[in-house]
Scaffold this motif. Structure first.
Motif, PDB file in Angstrom:
ATOM      1  N   GLY A   1      43.487  37.864  11.819  1.00 50.81           N
ATOM      2  CA  GLY A   1      41.942  35.953  11.218  1.00 50.81           C
ATOM      3  C   GLY A   1      42.702  35.451  10.419  1.00 50.81           C
ATOM      4  N   ILE A   2      43.107  35.731   9.427  1.00 50.89           N
ATOM      5  CA  ILE A   2      43.434  34.378   8.773  1.00 50.89           C
ATOM      6  C   ILE A   2      44.919  33.470   9.323  1.00 50.89           C
ATOM      7  CG2 ILE A   2      44.773  34.177   6.491  1.00 50.89           C
ATOM      8  CD1 ILE A   2      42.227  35.187   5.786  1.00 50.89           C
ATOM      9  N   VAL A   3      45.828  34.465   9.799  1.00 47.85           N
ATOM     10  CA  VAL A   3      46.961  33.891  10.457  1.00 47.85           C
ATOM     11  C   VAL A   3      46.666  32.799  12.071  1.00 47.85           C
ATOM     12  CG1 VAL A   3      48.966  33.814  12.375  1.00 47.85           C
ATOM     13  CG2 VAL A   3      48.593  35.347  10.051  1.00 47.85           C
ATOM     14  N   THR A   4      45.407  33.357  12.776  1.00 52.89           N
ATOM     15  CA  THR A   4      44.302  32.961  13.345  1.00 52.89           C
ATOM     16  C   THR A   4      44.056  30.940  13.211  1.00 52.89           C
ATOM     17  OG1 THR A   4      44.284  34.505  14.816  1.00 52.89           O
ATOM     18  CG2 THR A   4      43.320  33.315  15.675  1.00 52.89           C
ATOM     19  N   ALA A   5      43.002  31.100  12.157  1.00 54.27           N
ATOM     20  CA  ALA A   5      42.556  30.728  11.548  1.00 54.27           C
ATOM     21  C   ALA A   5      43.527  29.338  11.379  1.00 54.27           C
ATOM     22  CB  ALA A   5      41.446  30.487  10.214  1.00 54.27           C
ATOM     23  N   LYS A   6      44.564  29.719  10.483  1.00 48.13           N
ATOM     24  CA  LYS A   6      45.965  28.885   9.894  1.00 48.13           C
ATOM     25  C   LYS A   6      46.486  28.230  11.531  1.00 48.13           C
ATOM     26  CE  LYS A   6      49.863  29.435   7.049  1.00 48.13           C
ATOM     27  NZ  LYS A   6      49.972  27.953   6.328  1.00 48.13           N
ATOM     28  N   LEU A   7      46.762  28.512  12.342  1.00 45.43           N
ATOM     29  CA  LEU A   7      47.427  28.021  13.162  1.00 45.43           C
ATOM     30  C   LEU A   7      45.964  27.558  13.711  1.00 45.43           C
ATOM     31  CD1 LEU A   7      49.085  31.028  14.415  1.00 45.43           C
ATOM     32  CD2 LEU A   7      50.148  29.140  14.642  1.00 45.43           C
ATOM     33  N   LEU A   8      44.587  27.952  14.048  1.00 44.12           N
ATOM     34  CA  LEU A   8      43.853  26.281  14.649  1.00 44.12           C
ATOM     35  C   LEU A   8      43.823  25.263  13.770  1.00 44.12           C
ATOM     36  CD1 LEU A   8      40.927  28.511  15.028  1.00 44.12           C
ATOM     37  CD2 LEU A   8      43.033  27.126  16.936  1.00 44.12           C
ATOM     38  N   ALA A   9      44.091  25.546  11.872  1.00 49.18           N
ATOM     39  CA  ALA A   9      43.186  24.570  11.086  1.00 49.18           C
ATOM     40  C   ALA A   9      44.965  23.506  10.953  1.00 49.18           C
ATOM     41  CB  ALA A   9      43.543  24.980   9.860  1.00 49.18           C
ATOM     42  N   GLU A  10      45.963  24.131  11.298  1.00 46.37           N
ATOM     43  CA  GLU A  10      46.699  22.872  11.488  1.00 46.37           C
ATOM     44  C   GLU A  10      47.558  22.604  13.018  1.00 46.37           C
ATOM     45  OE1 GLU A  10      49.974  25.962   8.539  1.00 46.37           O
ATOM     46  OE2 GLU A  10      50.550  25.755  10.310  1.00 46.37           O
ATOM     47  N   LYS A  11      46.009  23.037  13.886  1.00 49.92           N
ATOM     48  CA  LYS A  11      46.546  21.605  14.970  1.00 49.92           C
ATOM     49  C   LYS A  11      46.963  20.863  14.832  1.00 49.92           C
ATOM     50  CE  LYS A  11      44.255  21.586  19.561  1.00 49.92           C
ATOM     51  NZ  LYS A  11      42.929  21.824  20.246  1.00 49.92           N
ATOM     52  N   ALA A  12      46.101  19.787  14.588  1.00 49.54           N
ATOM     53  CA  ALA A  12      47.002  18.273  14.664  1.00 49.54           C
ATOM     54  C   ALA A  12      48.187  18.329  13.486  1.00 49.54           C
ATOM     55  CB  ALA A  12      46.046  17.449  13.719  1.00 49.54           C
TER      56      ALA A  12
ATOM     57  N   VAL B   1      56.136  31.387  22.076  1.00 50.22           N
ATOM     58  CA  VAL B   1      56.677  29.983  21.761  1.00 50.22           C
ATOM     59  C   VAL B   1      55.368  28.799  21.290  1.00 50.22           C
ATOM     60  CG1 VAL B   1      57.404  28.609  22.201  1.00 50.22           C
ATOM     61  CG2 VAL B   1      58.272  30.881  22.944  1.00 50.22           C
ATOM     62  N   MET B   2      55.251  28.381  20.225  1.00 44.07           N
ATOM     63  CA  MET B   2      54.825  26.766  19.829  1.00 44.07           C
ATOM     64  C   MET B   2      55.028  25.671  20.680  1.00 44.07           C
ATOM     65  SD  MET B   2      52.142  28.489  18.253  1.00 44.07           S
ATOM     66  CE  MET B   2      51.254  26.862  17.396  1.00 44.07           C
ATOM     67  N   LYS B   3      53.813  25.374  22.189  1.00 40.90           N
ATOM     68  CA  LYS B   3      54.251  24.252  22.604  1.00 40.90           C
ATOM     69  C   LYS B   3      54.532  23.185  21.712  1.00 40.90           C
ATOM     70  CE  LYS B   3      51.096  22.825  25.494  1.00 40.90           C
ATOM     71  NZ  LYS B   3      50.233  22.385  26.583  1.00 40.90           N
ATOM     72  N   THR B   4      54.592  22.669  20.432  1.00 43.83           N
ATOM     73  CA  THR B   4      54.794  21.991  19.471  1.00 43.83           C
ATOM     74  C   THR B   4      56.161  22.145  18.158  1.00 43.83           C
ATOM     75  OG1 THR B   4      53.315  23.070  17.986  1.00 43.83           O
ATOM     76  CG2 THR B   4      52.870  20.686  19.587  1.00 43.83           C
ATOM     77  N   THR B   5      56.902  23.244  18.866  1.00 50.28           N
ATOM     78  CA  THR B   5      58.198  23.697  18.197  1.00 50.28           C
ATOM     79  C   THR B   5      59.063  22.251  18.421  1.00 50.28           C
ATOM     80  OG1 THR B   5      59.762  25.368  17.855  1.00 50.28           O
ATOM     81  CG2 THR B   5      59.048  24.457  20.014  1.00 50.28           C
ATOM     82  N   THR B   6      60.145  22.261  17.253  1.00 48.98           N
ATOM     83  CA  THR B   6      60.506  20.941  17.487  1.00 48.98           C
ATOM     84  C   THR B   6      62.234  21.876  18.121  1.00 48.98           C
ATOM     85  OG1 THR B   6      60.958  21.031  14.786  1.00 48.98           O
ATOM     86  CG2 THR B   6      59.544  19.640  16.257  1.00 48.98           C
ATOM     87  N   LYS B   7      61.834  23.206  17.840  1.00 49.17           N
ATOM     88  CA  LYS B   7      62.699  23.981  18.044  1.00 49.17           C
ATOM     89  C   LYS B   7      63.205  25.141  20.024  1.00 49.17           C
ATOM     90  CE  LYS B   7      63.404  24.001  13.271  1.00 49.17           C
ATOM     91  NZ  LYS B   7      63.336  24.365  11.833  1.00 49.17           N
ATOM     92  N   PRO B   8      63.441  23.617  20.483  1.00 49.10           N
ATOM     93  CA  PRO B   8      62.526  24.960  21.969  1.00 49.10           C
ATOM     94  C   PRO B   8      63.382  25.696  22.038  1.00 49.10           C
ATOM     95  CG  PRO B   8      62.846  22.741  22.393  1.00 49.10           C
ATOM     96  CD  PRO B   8      62.576  22.997  21.332  1.00 49.10           C
ATOM     97  N   ALA B   9      65.029  25.335  22.132  1.00 50.91           N
ATOM     98  CA  ALA B   9      65.736  26.196  22.780  1.00 50.91           C
ATOM     99  C   ALA B   9      65.561  27.693  21.689  1.00 50.91           C
ATOM    100  CB  ALA B   9      67.009  25.883  22.234  1.00 50.91           C
ATOM    101  N   GLN B  10      65.686  27.406  20.528  1.00 47.08           N
ATOM    102  CA  GLN B  10      66.062  28.675  19.480  1.00 47.08           C
ATOM    103  C   GLN B  10      64.789  29.486  19.620  1.00 47.08           C
ATOM    104  OE1 GLN B  10      66.799  25.537  19.136  1.00 47.08           O
ATOM    105  NE2 GLN B  10      68.221  25.915  17.737  1.00 47.08           N
ATOM    106  N   ALA B  11      63.557  28.715  19.750  1.00 47.62           N
ATOM    107  CA  ALA B  11      62.586  29.598  19.703  1.00 47.62           C
ATOM    108  C   ALA B  11      62.388  30.381  21.509  1.00 47.62           C
ATOM    109  CB  ALA B  11      61.433  28.823  19.814  1.00 47.62           C
ATOM    110  N   LYS B  12      62.728  30.367  21.944  1.00 46.38           N
ATOM    111  CA  LYS B  12      62.983  31.017  23.054  1.00 46.38           C
ATOM    112  C   LYS B  12      63.768  31.634  23.027  1.00 46.38           C
ATOM    113  CE  LYS B  12      61.642  26.899  26.482  1.00 46.38           C
ATOM    114  NZ  LYS B  12      62.013  26.160  27.587  1.00 46.38           N
ATOM    115  N   ARG B  13      64.631  31.858  22.236  1.00 39.58           N
ATOM    116  CA  ARG B  13      65.405  32.426  21.523  1.00 39.58           C
ATOM    117  C   ARG B  13      65.294  34.288  21.120  1.00 39.58           C
ATOM    118  NH1 ARG B  13      71.038  30.170  19.527  1.00 39.58           N
ATOM    119  NH2 ARG B  13      71.270  31.832  19.177  1.00 39.58           N
TER     120      ARG B  13
END
Length: 346
Positions: A68-79, A262-274
């Motif tokens: 629940g905490i991780v979910t809330a944190k991700l939603l709070a950091e959406k922007a 994988v988060m859509k906003t990652t700045t490291k998509p190649a590494q995130a996909k790995r």
């Protein structure tokens, strides 16, 4: 001779300096990957070590809390997103993040080897399952005997007056296990009957805690003879020698899926996909099978003590998309009714 010796020493120093710079440069090139997780701490090191051994140019940096905490944190950091990847988070939470447009659809390498039932149904999927975890009751038979409490066989048993003050349960706003309990009861019996059941159960609850593992640990120590928990922790506690029986209520088990996205906003998509590729691999699933009776890679799971052979058949019908869409409403109603018995937040 002195000049020659001095030159040799200078040459050696220069070589060492060059090697040092090369090593520093190689270390500097190691890409940090921010991975948000609700994985059990027992498991995190094995995943990190396995992935980094296969990908020595990437460093996993965990950010861990309960579901629940991780979910809330991700939603709070959406922007202002901070995570590159999410791993070991409930699929019901990831379905919510998908609805918010926060996940990158991606089919990892080897995906077709996995059990398709345990991943997002879209093509390509936005989340890929690791394992299934399900509700279980931890019952301390020694402490229960002292109190004259019978062993429950069903969820409905726990609402009987004999269990007053004897039960602890995870808080659904902070614990994924707590949320899958509430969601499953509402789906199993319908909302009216589900809330009636929880009203009755509430009379017997001693404490709502902020971890899915804690109720089983409390049962193991005898703090409360009964803990509503999940099979991973129940198996671990039983294996440690605690006088705990694992009860799988006969009405069916609420469940969820630990998954990777994988988060859509990652700045490291190649590494995130790995990272997503490795989490979908047989190697990662073998690690997962240390603790879970149902994993995404067929044929990898092994028999775990106290977990019945027909375990998958005990899982209740579960609409993860419904759970995600109704999460906020369910938690608001639950908090209004029952939050008075929540343990203080750490």
């Amino acid at each position: 001779m002195k000049t020659s010796s001095r030159a040799a020493r200078f040459g050696l120093s220069l070589c060492l300096a060059v090697l040092g710079l090369a090593a520093t440069s190689a270390f500097a090139q190691k890409t940090p990957l921010q991975v948000y997780t609700a994985l059990e701490t027992d498991a995190m090191k094995l995943y990190k070590d396995g992935f980094e051994k296969a990908n020595p140019d990437i460093e996993v940096r965990w950010v861990r809390d309960s579901t629940g905490i991780v979910t809330a944190k991700l939603l709070a950091e959406k922007a202002n997103p901070q995570a590159d990847v999410v791993a070991g988070l409930a699929a019901s939470s990831l379905a919510l993040l998908k609805q918010e447009g926060m996940l990158m659809p991606y089919e990892p390498k080897g995906f077709k080897q996995l059990n398709r039932a345990y991943s997002d149904s879209a093509e390509p999927p936005s989340w890929v399952g690791m394992d299934v975890w399900a509700a279980a009751i931890c019952f301390n038979r020694v402490e229960a005997e002292k109190r004259g409490i019978p062993k429950p066989e069903s969820w409905k048993d726990l609402a009987k007056p004999v269990y007053k003050g004897a039960i602890s349960m995870p808080h659904p706003a902070s614990s994924g296990t707590g949320f899958l309990d509430v969601s499953s009861w509402l789906q199993m019996w319908g909302e009216d009957e589900g809330w009636k059941y929880m009203d009755a159960l509430h009379q017997n609850i001693a404490q709502y805690v902020h971890s899915g593992s804690k109720p089983c640990k409390q049962a193991a120590t005898g703090e409360f003879p009964i803990g509503i928990s999940f099979e991973f922790r129940a198996h671990q506690v039983k294996k440690s020698g605690a006088p705990v029986d694992i009860v799988f209520p006969k009405e069916g088990l609420g469940w969820d899926i630990e998954a990777t996205s994988v988060m859509k906003t990652t700045t490291k998509p190649a590494q995130a996909k790995r990272f997503a590729d490795w989490m979908a691999s047989k190697e990662a699933n073998v690690i997962t099978a240390n603790w879970w009776a149902v994993v995404a890679y067929p044929g990898v799971a092994s028999k775990l003590e106290g977990i019945p052979d027909n375990y998958e058949k005990l899982l209740a019908k579960n609409d993860l998309e419904w759970a995600a869409k109704n999460r906020e409403r369910i938690l608001a109603e639950w908090g209004k009714r029952y939050d008075g018995k929540a343990e203080p937040k750490p």
